[in-house]
Design a protein around this motif. Structure first.
Motif, mmCIF file in Angstrom:
data_model
loop_
_atom_site.group_PDB
_atom_site.id
_atom_site.type_symbol
_atom_site.label_atom_id
_atom_site.label_comp_id
_atom_site.label_asym_id
_atom_site.label_seq_id
_atom_site.Cartn_x
_atom_site.Cartn_y
_atom_site.Cartn_z
ATOM 1 N N ASP A 1 42.266 40.244 43.508
ATOM 2 C CA ASP A 1 42.835 40.818 42.648
ATOM 3 C C ASP A 1 42.395 40.166 41.608
ATOM 4 O OD1 ASP A 1 45.927 41.891 43.255
ATOM 5 O OD2 ASP A 1 45.027 42.172 41.274
ATOM 6 N N ALA B 1 37.437 39.431 39.759
ATOM 7 C CA ALA B 1 36.801 40.664 38.717
ATOM 8 C C ALA B 1 35.811 40.783 38.850
ATOM 9 C CB ALA B 1 36.622 40.140 37.312
ATOM 10 N N ASP C 1 34.300 40.938 41.976
ATOM 11 C CA ASP C 1 34.666 42.221 43.589
ATOM 12 C C ASP C 1 34.804 43.314 43.162
ATOM 13 O OD1 ASP C 1 35.958 41.385 46.563
ATOM 14 O OD2 ASP C 1 36.108 43.574 45.745
ATOM 15 N N GLY C 2 33.696 44.115 44.011
ATOM 16 C CA GLY C 2 33.916 45.827 44.012
ATOM 17 C C GLY C 2 34.736 46.533 43.806
ATOM 18 N N ASP C 3 35.944 45.322 44.434
ATOM 19 C CA ASP C 3 37.182 46.383 44.956
ATOM 20 C C ASP C 3 38.228 45.816 43.724
ATOM 21 O OD1 ASP C 3 36.500 47.448 47.680
ATOM 22 O OD2 ASP C 3 38.079 48.351 46.310
ATOM 23 N N ALA C 4 38.276 45.899 42.618
ATOM 24 C CA ALA C 4 39.075 45.232 41.537
ATOM 25 C C ALA C 4 40.052 45.724 40.829
ATOM 26 C CB ALA C 4 38.583 44.986 40.591
ATOM 27 N N ALA C 5 40.132 47.063 41.418
ATOM 28 C CA ALA C 5 41.556 47.457 41.096
ATOM 29 C C ALA C 5 42.799 47.392 41.852
ATOM 30 C CB ALA C 5 41.424 49.079 40.819
ATOM 31 N N PRO C 6 43.945 47.219 41.188
ATOM 32 C CA PRO C 6 44.776 46.470 42.332
ATOM 33 C C PRO C 6 45.093 46.975 43.254
ATOM 34 C CG PRO C 6 44.974 45.572 39.704
ATOM 35 C CD PRO C 6 43.975 46.613 39.893
ATOM 36 N N HIS D 1 48.575 33.946 37.681
ATOM 37 C CA HIS D 1 49.007 33.582 36.559
ATOM 38 C C HIS D 1 50.117 33.094 35.864
ATOM 39 C CE1 HIS D 1 49.388 35.440 32.473
ATOM 40 N NE2 HIS D 1 48.749 36.472 32.242
#
Lengths: 487, 487
Positions: free
Chosen positions: B17, B20, B22-27, B72
């Motif tokens: 998550d 950034a 990472d290819g699969d960044a969409a949470p 965060h």
């Protein structure tokens, strides 16, 4: 001529407000404060609207343009929404070619359709051509087919294709919200290269806050704030000055989730990627703010049982239809509550005071339940109420209900005693009050949480369930206890 | 070890998550969806919290830091709010020096005070020193005197003075909201001069979006977007590329008005000036977004009769106090309605069916009134309901009430007839329904407008007045008509 004076004064006020070089630019002090609704001076004041309508009445195009010129498109849209349809039509026709595309963007849906149908085709075409493609998408997405086509036909081919592509994304998705114009550079560039690239590029977007870094396959990997770029030496590698907390959104993602993330993580702009994680656009905080605003409005209206988007400018028949379902649900639940009362007809017949007092118990329960459920619904929306703390919150709400219940039980017990001279009646209403306020805290929290878990919007449906529970429990506890104790 | 597995899995999820690159960044696709409350994957999932609490239980500082590191600050704050006070204390003490100042900024008030009292003085001092002065202001403005001093003492002299100066502005004013670090240049500079100035300046703000142009007396006169600056040649005069729609705010202005203007006019940042119109700071859209969010929350809670700021983490006694006033008002209005019923005791005694049916009329009126008043309150807040259209809106609401009233009158007339076999009873309830729904539309609009004009917050007070009106009218119309027609 007092009329004329007034017009002139308004004009000056607006000029002062809009003129940035004026020493007195702070709008607070300039805003007229005539009827209390415009005390902060931002919204249109009544005198401006009067002056504008007077120009329309006298067919004075020059005056109209002069009055409208200093107004922001958002304020013009507000004014068009506030005046009646007849004035609106005449104003638009007189204003004619001055009509700006941004005004259309700012209008609410129902008035927008009406205004588009009033605008002459060439004025409409010109107005639309001024807009960015994401604004056009926003403009046409909910229009009827013929109006949508009329607008798309006015666009140059390339832009029409861009709009069509955006419309291919699901409604209320990140893909519809994003702008397609992005500023992206290879991740291994330095500051000097990025600045030279931007200098040379002809079509930089109107607004952008980050330069996005992409890998060779156009996957966004990081971004750099413009301010940081400005402050860095030309030889600095972009990858050395990227922002922490970078995140991307998928184009199919719900715009509400996007807005939540912008708000939660204080994002300013974020890239949008397709299913293969390739950069396709960018969402900025101003778009997210609009969505957040809309979602809040929806939440408030849903809590009050007004379904779907709703505004003052909707037609009566649409408004009636939107209010109907919740009233129908309420009728069913009210009849359920009445069935409970009907079980105690014999009791009431013997002791009519019960009929006088029973709405008090139900009403207090309903209000306490609404308080609990509103806090719960908001907490679910902001993700403050989760599996981790739900039982603690329920315990807390019941405790609050118990404490307030006991206080109001004492008050009502005394009222019951004094009013009807019956200590037993006082005990009954006091006991029913405590029971109902505890149940209100319980139902007001558990029902929204349960609805959320089964995938129903708690803002929309909680109210009906919670007040049904408090009505039924209220009547049953009060009349049932009365039946046992009084008879 | 299933426990260990779970921890590891959570860890990976978070890494994906947050990473950034990472290819699969969409949470969206990464977020676990265990209990329905976290379906979009943004909020903390339960497993992370469980893993963190396990690390706290086992006193495993290394594991705790490793688990918290990718989170965060906003999410850490949310987690601290969701766990109980005992766990919170142990977590903070174990986390110790890693505790970041931003977490404090993100915490709600009541928990913030608790956390500050738990933090060791040196950790607190270090955490606070990391923050910008406007964040420190936001942090300390509602703290108790001793805690406020503890934090101010930790700051370097210059920053302490800046914070003290900001605190001199009224609560909830633009002066408290603004950041004091500004980027301003003389109005006659060109692009090259501005860029060189920024390159040389050491202390550029973390985030800024515009370069402000000032006249020799430090009055802001216009601003230039960074993107435009980037795209322009060095010789271009800044005054040739300024943004339209420039506006400033006075430092004493209400933050709600500022947020409204940001939302209405799509501002990104705007200068703040003192009483002499001199530049003293700048407000950015992310600050405005937070205010807008708070104001919305307040509106929703006020509509439900929960006064003041309210959150799940408040103490039971505070919550009870906050809920009490509205319930007390409701008790009074409910008793008023009961007094109306009491006038008809004789009628009810002869015809107990009236007691069964009367809550239905009142309940329908109350709900219709709540629908109208919610739309009216929202429209007043967004300045869509003004003197220019108030009468048209009232007419419209009454018409909507009439149409829905007639529909439900027919339904209830039939229900009354079938249930109690009395056509006359059907007529009575039908007539009362129409009357009450029209009155609901009328009262639901007029009462908020009237309250606004006399300077009372319509969100807070409308509900009590409107439901009182619909209760009284409902009971009076129904029982009164029954008395005339049935007896």
């Amino acid at each position: 001529m007092s009329d004329d004076d007034e017009v002139k004064k308004t004009d000056q006020t607006l000029a002062a407000d809009a003129d940035a070089e004026d020493g007195d630019a702070a709008p607070k002090e300039d805003g007229p404060d005539e009827d209390g609704l415009e005390e902060d001076g931002y919204s249109l004041d009544r005198r401006t609207i009067t002056a504008i309508l007077y120009a329309v009445d006298t067919d004075d195009r020059e005056k109209l343009v002069e009055l409208m010129e200093p107004l922001h498109a958002a304020d013009i849209a507000d004014m068009l929404e506030q005046i009646n349809a007849y004035d609106r039509r005449r104003l638009i026709l007189l204003y004619d070619k001055e009509f700006d595309g941004e005004i259309l963007s700012e209008l609410g849906e129902s008035i927008r359709e009406e205004v588009i149908s009033v605008l002459k085709p060439d004025v409409l075409a010109e107005a639309v051509r001024e807009l960015d493609s994401d604004d056009v998408v926003d403009l046409v997405e909910y229009l009827d087919e013929p109006q949508q086509e009329a607008i798309l036909d006015a666009l140059p081919d390339s832009e029409r294709a861009a709009v069509a592509q955006a419309l291919a994304y699901p409604e209320e998705s990140a893909g519809r919200l994003m702008q397609r114009e992005v500023v992206a550079v290879p991740e291994d560039w330095n500051v000097g290269q990025a600045i030279d690239y931007m200098r040379e590029r002809e079509d930089l977007p109107e607004q952008f806050y980050h330069v996005i870094l992409t890998d060779p396959r156009m996957h966004p990997v990081a971004h750099v704030m413009l301010g940081k770029l400005m402050a860095s030496r030309r030889a600095t590698l972009l990858s050395d000055i990227t922002e922490p907390g970078f995140r991307t959104f998928e184009a199919t993602e719900d715009e509400g989730d996007v807005a939540y993330a912008f708000n939660q993580y204080h994002l300013i702009s974020a890239p949008v990627v397709d299913a293969e994680d390739r950069l396709v656009g960018v969402i900025t905080i101003d778009d997210a703010m609009i969505v957040l605003d809309e979602e809040h409005d929806e939440d408030i209206l849903r809590l009050a049982g007004v379904s779907e988007e709703s505004s003052l400018t909707d037609r009566v028949i649409d408004t009636t239809k939107r209010r109907f379902p919740w009233l129908a649900v309420n009728l069913v639940t009210a009849i359920l509550a009445s069935l409970v009362i009907a079980q105690f007809e014999a009791t009431i017949a013997q002791f009519v005071a019960l009929a006088v007092l029973m709405p008090i118990v139900a009403s207090m329960g309903g209000n306490a339940g609404t308080q609990s459920l509103t806090v719960a619904v908001r907490s679910i929306a902001t993700k403050d109420l989760t599996g981790a703390n739900v039982w603690r919150v329920i315990r807390r709400e019941c405790l609050v209900g118990l404490i307030n219940g006991v206080i109001f039980a004492v008050v009502m017990g005394i009222v019951g005693l004094i009013w009807f001279g019956s200590p037993a009646l006082g005990y009954v209403i006091a006991a029913a009050m405590v029971i109902n306020l505890v149940v209100a805290g319980l139902a007001g929290t558990m029902i929204p949480v349960a609805l959320e878990r089964v995938g129903v919007d708690p803002a929309l449906a909680s109210g009906a369930f919670v007040t049904t529970v408090t009505d039924i429990v209220g009547f049953f506890a009060f009349l049932g206890l009365a039946g046992v104790i009084l008879l």
